[in-house]
Design an enzyme around this catalytic site. Structure first.
Site, mmCIF file in Angstrom:
data_model
loop_
_atom_site.group_PDB
_atom_site.id
_atom_site.type_symbol
_atom_site.label_atom_id
_atom_site.label_comp_id
_atom_site.label_asym_id
_atom_site.label_seq_id
_atom_site.Cartn_x
_atom_site.Cartn_y
_atom_site.Cartn_z
ATOM 1 N N SER A 64 0.821 -1.218 0.000
ATOM 2 C CA SER A 64 0.000 0.000 0.000
ATOM 3 C C SER A 64 0.852 1.263 0.000
ATOM 4 C CB SER A 64 -0.959 0.000 1.187
ATOM 5 O OG SER A 64 -0.243 -0.037 2.404
ATOM 6 N N ASN A 76 1.820 -4.514 -14.534
ATOM 7 C CA ASN A 76 0.794 -5.520 -14.807
ATOM 8 C C ASN A 76 -0.253 -5.569 -13.693
ATOM 9 O OD1 ASN A 76 2.506 -6.675 -12.927
ATOM 10 N ND2 ASN A 76 2.621 -8.661 -13.935
ATOM 11 N N ASP A 82 2.617 -19.161 -11.734
ATOM 12 C CA ASP A 82 2.060 -20.487 -11.455
ATOM 13 C C ASP A 82 3.170 -21.479 -11.117
ATOM 14 O OD1 ASP A 82 3.110 -21.673 -13.827
ATOM 15 O OD2 ASP A 82 1.314 -21.158 -14.961
ATOM 16 N N TYR A 85 6.555 -22.250 -13.176
ATOM 17 C CA TYR A 85 7.704 -21.332 -13.173
ATOM 18 C C TYR A 85 8.522 -21.661 -11.928
ATOM 19 C CZ TYR A 85 10.140 -16.846 -13.869
ATOM 20 O OH TYR A 85 11.079 -15.869 -14.107
ATOM 21 N N PHE A 93 10.390 -11.174 -10.451
ATOM 22 C CA PHE A 93 10.624 -9.758 -10.716
ATOM 23 C C PHE A 93 9.328 -8.986 -10.519
ATOM 24 C CE2 PHE A 93 13.902 -11.885 -13.108
ATOM 25 C CZ PHE A 93 15.000 -11.036 -13.038
#
Length: 143
Positions: A64, A76, A82, A85, A93
């Site tokens: 926040s 993004n 998931d 990876y 990152f």
């Protein structure tokens, strides 16, 4: 309890931990000092790679205070990692965009994550809805 195998970039990265019972989100930190100029994009390394259990994913969002403290936004808006990876070079990152000149120091807390189970399989059934109409988008007013 879910066990997660984790690999740290190096010994100087602060180890992950819950924030003293205040939340079930876990803070992630910058793995290096990053200097950004206004309007610059950068992938900020978080210094961790994890092997999530099958059926789980990590949701990564800014803290926040991230914008207030550093003047960056996550490009993004929510990162999803998931369980596939999971290799030794699959480092996490945070993609950011700087809205002012800023410096993020190594081990500054810049984002947070939680582990979630995958969404269950859904099937969509076409038809007219029968629920109570709330008035459409933005219908709850300002106050």
């Amino acid at each position: 309890m879910v066990n997660i195998k984790i690999q740290y970039l190096d010994d100087s990265i602060e180890r992950l931990r819950y924030v003293d019972g205040k939340s079930d989100w876990i803070d992630l930190r910058a793995a290096e000092t990053v200097e950004l100029k206004k309007d610059e994009f950068r992938l900020i390394p978080l210094g961790v790679a994890m092997q999530l259990p099958e059926g789980y994913e990590a949701h990564i969002v800014p803290r926040s205070s991230t914008y207030k403290n550093f003047g960056i936004i996550q490009t993004n808006h929510m990162g999803v990692i998931d369980e596939t990876y999971c290799g030794p070079n699959d480092w996490w990152f945070m993609p950011v965009y700087a809205l002012r000149d800023t410096v993020i120091r190594k081990n500054d807390r810049i984002c947070q994550f939680r582990i979630m189970e995958h969404q269950p399989k859904v099937e969509f059934e076409e038809g007219e809805l029968s629920g109570e109409d709330r008035g459409g988008f933005g219908s709850t007013g300002k106050q």
